[in-house]
Design a protein around this motif. Structure first.
Motif, mmCIF file in Angstrom:
data_model
loop_
_atom_site.group_PDB
_atom_site.id
_atom_site.type_symbol
_atom_site.label_atom_id
_atom_site.label_comp_id
_atom_site.label_asym_id
_atom_site.label_seq_id
_atom_site.Cartn_x
_atom_site.Cartn_y
_atom_site.Cartn_z
ATOM 1 N N GLU A 91 -55.487 21.997 32.356
ATOM 2 C CA GLU A 91 -55.954 23.182 31.646
ATOM 3 C C GLU A 91 -55.291 22.906 30.537
ATOM 4 N N GLY A 92 -55.754 22.984 29.595
ATOM 5 C CA GLY A 92 -54.885 22.836 27.999
ATOM 6 C C GLY A 92 -54.666 21.464 27.619
ATOM 7 N N GLY A 93 -54.911 20.529 28.371
ATOM 8 C CA GLY A 93 -54.600 19.182 28.180
ATOM 9 C C GLY A 93 -53.241 18.609 28.695
ATOM 10 N N SER A 94 -53.145 17.615 28.589
ATOM 11 C CA SER A 94 -51.724 17.085 28.939
ATOM 12 C C SER A 94 -50.609 17.189 28.082
ATOM 13 N N TRP A 95 -49.364 17.649 28.348
ATOM 14 C CA TRP A 95 -48.270 17.633 27.537
ATOM 15 C C TRP A 95 -47.249 16.474 27.702
ATOM 16 N N GLY A 96 -47.734 15.330 28.659
ATOM 17 C CA GLY A 96 -47.165 14.341 29.023
ATOM 18 C C GLY A 96 -46.739 13.510 27.744
ATOM 19 N N ASN A 97 -45.435 12.519 28.051
ATOM 20 C CA ASN A 97 -45.052 11.710 26.945
ATOM 21 C C ASN A 97 -45.993 10.426 26.875
ATOM 22 N N GLY A 98 -47.168 10.410 27.435
ATOM 23 C CA GLY A 98 -47.773 8.948 27.488
ATOM 24 C C GLY A 98 -48.381 8.751 26.089
ATOM 25 N N ALA A 99 -48.702 9.849 25.361
ATOM 26 C CA ALA A 99 -49.277 9.319 23.871
ATOM 27 C C ALA A 99 -47.963 8.949 22.790
ATOM 28 N N ALA A 100 -47.048 9.573 23.101
ATOM 29 C CA ALA A 100 -45.817 9.359 22.279
ATOM 30 C C ALA A 100 -45.241 7.838 22.650
ATOM 31 N N ARG A 149 -54.203 11.381 16.185
ATOM 32 C CA ARG A 149 -55.696 11.035 16.478
ATOM 33 C C ARG A 149 -55.481 9.999 17.750
ATOM 34 N N SER A 150 -54.590 9.069 17.897
ATOM 35 C CA SER A 150 -54.539 8.473 18.783
ATOM 36 C C SER A 150 -54.187 9.073 20.123
ATOM 37 N N ALA A 151 -53.493 10.131 19.865
ATOM 38 C CA ALA A 151 -53.117 10.988 21.117
ATOM 39 C C ALA A 151 -54.172 11.766 21.866
ATOM 40 N N GLU A 152 -55.171 12.241 20.989
ATOM 41 C CA GLU A 152 -56.204 13.151 21.395
ATOM 42 C C GLU A 152 -57.055 12.351 22.526
ATOM 43 N N ILE A 153 -57.010 11.021 22.873
ATOM 44 C CA ILE A 153 -57.766 10.372 23.637
ATOM 45 C C ILE A 153 -57.314 10.834 25.041
ATOM 46 N N THR A 154 -56.301 11.104 25.522
ATOM 47 C CA THR A 154 -55.654 11.535 26.671
ATOM 48 C C THR A 154 -54.773 12.606 26.543
ATOM 49 N N HIS A 155 -54.217 12.946 25.535
ATOM 50 C CA HIS A 155 -53.184 14.295 25.399
ATOM 51 C C HIS A 155 -53.643 15.102 24.427
ATOM 52 N N THR A 156 -54.289 16.016 24.724
ATOM 53 C CA THR A 156 -54.905 17.068 24.003
ATOM 54 C C THR A 156 -53.982 18.358 23.745
ATOM 55 N N HIS A 157 -52.930 18.473 24.688
ATOM 56 C CA HIS A 157 -52.016 19.877 24.509
ATOM 57 C C HIS A 157 -51.285 19.569 23.147
ATOM 58 N N ALA A 158 -51.087 20.707 22.571
ATOM 59 C CA ALA A 158 -50.196 20.713 21.407
ATOM 60 C C ALA A 158 -48.785 19.852 21.400
ATOM 61 N N HIS A 159 -48.199 19.971 22.654
ATOM 62 C CA HIS A 159 -47.059 19.193 22.885
ATOM 63 C C HIS A 159 -47.179 17.804 22.773
ATOM 64 N N GLY A 160 -48.168 17.216 23.402
ATOM 65 C CA GLY A 160 -48.672 15.808 23.587
ATOM 66 C C GLY A 160 -48.902 15.270 22.224
ATOM 67 N N ASN A 197 -34.787 15.138 29.320
ATOM 68 C CA ASN A 197 -34.954 13.586 29.582
ATOM 69 C C ASN A 197 -36.391 13.391 30.484
ATOM 70 N N ASP A 198 -37.255 14.297 30.558
ATOM 71 C CA ASP A 198 -38.317 14.250 31.571
ATOM 72 C C ASP A 198 -39.322 13.653 31.113
ATOM 73 N N ILE A 199 -40.473 13.790 31.832
ATOM 74 C CA ILE A 199 -41.722 13.225 31.612
ATOM 75 C C ILE A 199 -42.715 13.908 30.477
ATOM 76 N N GLY A 200 -42.347 14.926 29.884
ATOM 77 C CA GLY A 200 -42.966 15.604 29.118
ATOM 78 C C GLY A 200 -42.600 15.309 27.744
ATOM 79 N N ALA A 201 -43.477 15.538 26.493
ATOM 80 C CA ALA A 201 -43.243 14.888 25.290
ATOM 81 C C ALA A 201 -42.127 15.821 24.535
ATOM 82 N N LEU A 202 -42.204 16.940 24.636
ATOM 83 C CA LEU A 202 -40.859 17.698 24.231
ATOM 84 C C LEU A 202 -39.779 17.524 24.972
ATOM 85 N N GLY A 203 -39.795 17.054 26.120
ATOM 86 C CA GLY A 203 -38.619 16.889 27.106
ATOM 87 C C GLY A 203 -38.124 15.358 27.032
ATOM 88 N N SER A 204 -38.672 14.459 25.941
ATOM 89 C CA SER A 204 -38.227 13.222 26.004
ATOM 90 C C SER A 204 -38.442 12.465 24.816
#
Ligand code: F2R
Ligand code: MG
Ligand code: MG
Length: 321
Positions: A118-127, A149-160, A227-234
Motif C-alpha cells: 500500500e503506497g508503493g515500495s520504499w525499498g532501496n531497489g530503485a536506488a 522515472r526509472s524508479a516508478e516501475i517498481t518503487h512508487t512510494h516517495a522515499h523509493g 543501514n537498512d533495506i529502505g531507500a531513506l535508510g541506506s
C-alpha cells in the motif's frame, strides 16, 4: 569535461564499481556489523565476485539506456521482468520479485507497481540500480528526473523515488567531478539539496555533512543515517561513504561494507559513485579481475559510448513517453 578515453573509463568505472561493491558486500548482507578481519579475508581471496539483484538490474537499465538513449517505462518494465524471469535467484527484494512476476505474467506495469505494498515500495531497489542514468543525463535535475522515472516501475512510494533521484544525481556529479582536484564535499551536498524536496531527506543530507565534519566512524555513521533495506535508510549512508573517502575508491567501498546492514546495496551505490569519479583504472585490479559480470560490463560500456562524439558523451536526449 573529461576527454573521451577518460569518460569511457569513468562510465566503465561506474558500472564496475556497482558490481564490485555488490559482490564484496553480498556475503555480509544483513549483518549488523562487519569486522575488518572478516572483510580482509574475503577481499584477499581470489573467489569470483558474483553479483546480486543490484548489479543485475543496473545492467538491464544500462542496456536499456544504450538502446533508447532515455527511459521508455513500458519497455524497461518488460526488460526488468525478463531479467528476473531468467535469473530469479539473484536475491531480489520480496516485493520487487512479486512486481516483476506480475509484469512477466502480462500485468500492466502501472498496476503491478502499486499492487504489492500500500503506497508503493520504499525499498532501496530503485536506488541500487539507478547510477547508469547519470551517463545519459546532461544536468543534475535531468539525472534526478530520469532516476525517478526509472524508479516508478517498481518503487512508487516517495522515499523509493527520492532515493533513486538522489543516487542518480550524485552519480552525475561524481561522473563530472574533477578527479585531479580534491572534491568539495560541501558543494557536492549543496548540489544535492534541490533534488529531494522532503524534510526527512534534507535532514539526512545535513547529517552527512555533520558526520563528515567530525570524521565519524562507520558505526556512528550507520547509527545516524541508517543501514537498512529502505531507500531513506541506506542511500544517505552510501553517499557518506563515498564522500568520507572521496579520493580513495578502495577505502570508500570498504567503509560502505564495514557499515553493515544492507551491505551489498550500500557498497554497490558507493562503488558506483567512486567508480564514476576515479574510473575503472581507479578501482583495484585485484577486485575488478574477479567480477562475474566483467565481460558484460565492458560490452555495455561500449554500447553506451559507441555513437557519441568525443567530449560529448552525455548529449543524447531521453525519449519522451
Ligand atoms: N532481498 C535482499 N536481501 C534479502 C536476502 C537475500 C539473500 N542474501 C539471498 O541471496 O536470497 N536484497 C535485495 O533487496 C533490496 C532491494 O529491495 P527492493 O528492490 O527495494 O525490494 P522491495 O521488496 O520493494 O523492498 C524491500 C523490502 O522493504 C520492505 N518494504 C518496502 N516497502 C514497503 C512498504 N510500503 N510497506 C512495508 N514494507 C515495505 C519489505 O520488507 C520489502 O520486501 C536490496 O537490499 C537488494 O540487495
Ligand atoms: Mg542485492
Ligand atoms: Mg541488498
Amino acid at each position: 569535461m573529461a576527454d573521451r578515453p577518460q569518460m569511457v573509463d569513468r562510465i566503465l568505472g561506474l558500472l564496475a564499481g556497482t558490481a564490485v561493491g555488490d559482490g564484496l558486500g553480498a556475503p555480509f548482507e544483513g549483518r549488523s556489523s562487519v569486522p575488518a578481519t572478516a572483510l580482509d579475508r574475503w577481499i584477499s581471496s581470489s573467489r569470483t565476485l558474483h553479483h546480486t539483484d543490484d548489479t543485475a538490474m543496473a545492467m538491464v537499465l544500462a542496456e536499456h539506456l544504450a538502446r533508447s538513449g532515455g527511459i521508455d517505462q513500458a519497455v524497461l518494465a518488460s526488460d526488468f521482468a525478463v531479467a528476473w524471469y531468467q535469473e530469479p535467484l539473484r536475491g531480489y527484494g520480496g516485493g520487487a520479485a512479486r512486481v516483476l512476476a506480475a509484469i512477466a505474467d502480462g500485468a500492466d506495469w502501472r498496476q503491478a507497481a502499486v499492487s504489492v505494498f500500500e503506497g508503493g515500495s520504499w525499498g532501496n531497489g530503485a536506488a541500487m540500480r539507478v547510477a547508469p542514468v547519470a551517463v545519459v543525463s546532461t544536468s543534475v535535475p535531468e539525472a534526478a528526473e530520469l532516476g525517478r522515472r526509472s524508479a516508478e516501475i517498481t518503487h512508487t512510494h516517495a522515499h523509493g523515488r527520492h532515493g533513486a533521484a538522489l543516487q542518480s544525481a550524485a552519480a552525475h556529479l561524481a561522473l563530472h567531478s574533477d578527479p585531479d582536484h580534491p572534491l568539495d564535499t560541501d558543494a557536492f551536498l549543496v548540489d544535492l539539496t534541490d533534488v529531494v524536496p522532503s524534510a526527512s531527506w534534507q535532514e539526512k543530507l545535513a547529517g552527512i555533512s555533520a558526520l563528515l565534519g567530525r570524521e565519524a566512524s562507520t558505526e556512528e555513521a550507520a547509527g545516524a543515517l541508517g543501514n537498512d533495506i529502505g531507500a531513506l535508510g541506506s542511500v544517505p549512508l552510501a553517499v557518506f561513504a563515498f564522500l568520507r573517502h572521496a579520493e580513495a575508491p578502495e577505502a570508500a567501498i570498504r567503509c560502505a561494507v564495514r557499515c553493515g546492514g544492507d551491505t551489498d546495496t550500500i557498497a554497490a551505490m558507493t562503488g558506483a559513485l567512486s567508480g564514476a569519479r576515479h574510473g575503472y583504472a581507479g578501482l583495484p585490479a585485484s577486485w575488478t579481475f574477479r567480477l562475474e559480470a566483467g565481460p558484460r560490463l565492458h560490452r555495455i560500456t561500449a554500447q553506451l559510448t559507441q555513437d557519441r562524439s568525443a567530449g560529448d558523451l552525455t548529449r543524447r536526449r531521453p525519449r519522451e513517453e
